[in-house]
Design a protein around this motif. Structure first.
Motif, short mmCIF file in Angstrom:
data_model
loop_
_atom_site.label_atom_id
_atom_site.label_comp_id
_atom_site.label_asym_id
_atom_site.label_seq_id
_atom_site.Cartn_x
_atom_site.Cartn_y
_atom_site.Cartn_z
N LEU A 143 0.84 -1.20 0.00
CA LEU A 143 0.00 0.00 0.00
C LEU A 143 0.87 1.25 0.00
O LEU A 143 0.61 2.19 -0.75
CB LEU A 143 -0.94 0.01 1.20
CG LEU A 143 -1.81 1.26 1.34
CD1 LEU A 143 -2.74 1.41 0.14
CD2 LEU A 143 -2.60 1.22 2.63
N GLU A 144 1.91 1.25 0.82
CA GLU A 144 2.82 2.41 0.87
C GLU A 144 3.48 2.64 -0.48
O GLU A 144 3.68 3.78 -0.90
CB GLU A 144 3.86 2.23 1.97
CG GLU A 144 3.29 2.38 3.37
CD GLU A 144 4.29 2.07 4.47
OE1 GLU A 144 5.34 1.45 4.18
OE2 GLU A 144 4.00 2.43 5.62
N TYR A 167 -8.01 8.04 -3.91
CA TYR A 167 -7.77 8.75 -2.65
C TYR A 167 -8.40 10.13 -2.66
O TYR A 167 -8.65 10.72 -3.72
CB TYR A 167 -6.27 8.87 -2.35
CG TYR A 167 -5.47 9.51 -3.45
CD1 TYR A 167 -5.28 10.89 -3.47
CD2 TYR A 167 -4.90 8.75 -4.46
CE1 TYR A 167 -4.54 11.49 -4.47
CE2 TYR A 167 -4.17 9.34 -5.47
CZ TYR A 167 -3.99 10.71 -5.47
OH TYR A 167 -3.27 11.29 -6.47
N GLU A 168 -8.66 10.62 -1.44
CA GLU A 168 -9.13 11.98 -1.24
C GLU A 168 -8.32 12.56 -0.09
O GLU A 168 -8.21 11.95 0.97
CB GLU A 168 -10.62 11.98 -0.89
CG GLU A 168 -11.18 13.35 -0.63
CD GLU A 168 -12.63 13.34 -0.18
OE1 GLU A 168 -13.18 14.44 0.00
OE2 GLU A 168 -13.19 12.26 0.03
N PHE A 169 -7.76 13.73 -0.32
CA PHE A 169 -6.96 14.38 0.72
C PHE A 169 -7.84 15.02 1.78
O PHE A 169 -8.99 15.39 1.51
CB PHE A 169 -6.07 15.48 0.11
CG PHE A 169 -4.91 14.96 -0.69
CD1 PHE A 169 -3.86 14.31 -0.06
CD2 PHE A 169 -4.86 15.13 -2.06
CE1 PHE A 169 -2.78 13.83 -0.78
CE2 PHE A 169 -3.78 14.67 -2.79
CZ PHE A 169 -2.75 14.01 -2.15
N THR A 170 -7.27 15.22 2.97
CA THR A 170 -7.93 16.01 3.99
C THR A 170 -7.91 17.46 3.54
O THR A 170 -7.14 17.83 2.64
CB THR A 170 -7.21 15.89 5.35
OG1 THR A 170 -5.87 16.36 5.20
CG2 THR A 170 -7.22 14.47 5.88
N GLU A 171 -8.73 18.31 4.15
CA GLU A 171 -8.80 19.73 3.76
C GLU A 171 -7.43 20.40 3.80
O GLU A 171 -7.07 21.14 2.90
CB GLU A 171 -9.77 20.50 4.67
CG GLU A 171 -11.22 20.40 4.27
CD GLU A 171 -11.52 20.93 2.87
OE1 GLU A 171 -11.09 22.05 2.53
OE2 GLU A 171 -12.19 20.20 2.12
N ALA A 222 1.73 7.51 -6.19
CA ALA A 222 0.72 8.55 -6.40
C ALA A 222 1.20 9.90 -5.87
O ALA A 222 0.47 10.89 -5.95
CB ALA A 222 -0.59 8.16 -5.73
N GLY A 223 2.41 9.96 -5.31
CA GLY A 223 2.96 11.21 -4.81
C GLY A 223 2.49 11.56 -3.40
O GLY A 223 2.59 12.71 -2.99
N ILE A 224 2.00 10.58 -2.67
CA ILE A 224 1.52 10.80 -1.30
C ILE A 224 2.60 10.32 -0.35
O ILE A 224 2.97 9.15 -0.34
CB ILE A 224 0.20 10.04 -1.05
CG1 ILE A 224 -0.86 10.52 -2.06
CG2 ILE A 224 -0.27 10.22 0.38
CD1 ILE A 224 -2.08 9.64 -2.12
N SER A 225 3.10 11.23 0.47
CA SER A 225 4.20 10.88 1.35
C SER A 225 3.77 10.60 2.78
O SER A 225 4.55 10.09 3.57
CB SER A 225 5.26 11.99 1.35
OG SER A 225 4.68 13.20 1.77
N LEU A 227 -4.45 11.69 4.11
CA LEU A 227 -5.61 11.14 3.40
C LEU A 227 -6.85 11.13 4.27
O LEU A 227 -6.83 10.68 5.41
CB LEU A 227 -5.33 9.71 2.94
CG LEU A 227 -4.26 9.53 1.89
CD1 LEU A 227 -4.09 8.06 1.56
CD2 LEU A 227 -4.60 10.32 0.64
N LYS A 228 -7.94 11.64 3.70
CA LYS A 228 -9.25 11.49 4.33
C LYS A 228 -9.73 10.07 4.05
O LYS A 228 -10.20 9.38 4.94
CB LYS A 228 -10.22 12.52 3.75
CG LYS A 228 -11.61 12.44 4.30
CD LYS A 228 -12.49 13.52 3.68
CE LYS A 228 -13.91 13.42 4.19
NZ LYS A 228 -14.77 14.43 3.53
#
Length: 192
Positions: free
Chosen positions: A112-113, A140-144, A119-122, A127-128
């Motif tokens: 998963l990591e 994925y959906e980011f937090t605000e 996807a460029g998510i560190s 992530l929300k």
């Protein structure tokens, strides 16, 4: 030497059948689509070894017809969509791993990591929601606080401080104009 023209015929028919089955079949390989596409490939090769080209074309056409029918039924009835394609599975909720769903997917935290990094998510806490989609891709959906600033957000922020933006000049030519307005006989200036 008959196998040469039969091979060309089968390649042409295979391309035609895949084109008829739609782009979704090629770009988003679900389990059912994968089985059908592998079956078509196997069937198309058979006449080179065996003798009946017509039977092969009919069999491949039947496979594509079934695929189109399955996709149509999935569009009309959610029950069949759930049965044939499944639903996305949540693996990250509010920045926390959902270990139960990871085990259900037989997906390790390292795997998963790896997908998150690609996807460029560190940071998982950014992530929300994180899901594994039915085609195996990461959704994925980011937090605000982790969402990137868009030009629209920037303009709103600047307007709140009294800055006004100049009126945009007329619409510039786009590479999508040909698709939107129909085909033209020449390439757009940007591509020449």
């Amino acid at each position: 030497m008959d196998f040469i023209w039969q091979s060309f015929l089968l390649i042409f028919v295979g391309i035609l059948l895949l084109r008829i089955s739609g782009r979704k079949s090629i770009s988003q390989m679900t389990l059912a689509t994968t089985v059908v596409m592998i079956s078509i490939g196997t069937i198309i090769v058979q006449p080179i070894i065996e003798t009946s080209v017509v039977r092969t074309i009919i069999a491949a056409s039947i496979f594509v017809s079934v695929l189109i029918a399955l996709e149509y039924v999935q569009l009309k009835f959610n029950l069949f969509e759930n049965l044939l394609t499944g639903k996305s599975i949540v693996v990250v909720e509010n920045g926390e791993l959902n270990m139960k769903n990871l085990k259900r997917l037989r997906l390790t935290v390292d795997q998963l990591e790896k997908r998150l990094r690609q996807a460029g998510i560190s940071n998982i806490t950014d992530l929300k929601t994180g899901t594994i989609e039915t085609n195996g891709q990461l959704g994925y959906e980011f937090t605000e606080d982790a969402k990137p600033l868009t030009i629209g957000d920037f303009k709103k922020m600047m307007q709140a401080y009294g800055y006004t933006f100049p009126v945009q000049e007329s619409e510039k030519p786009s590479i999508f104009n040909e698709i939107i307005n129909g085909h033209s006989s020449s390439n757009p200036d940007q591509l020449q």
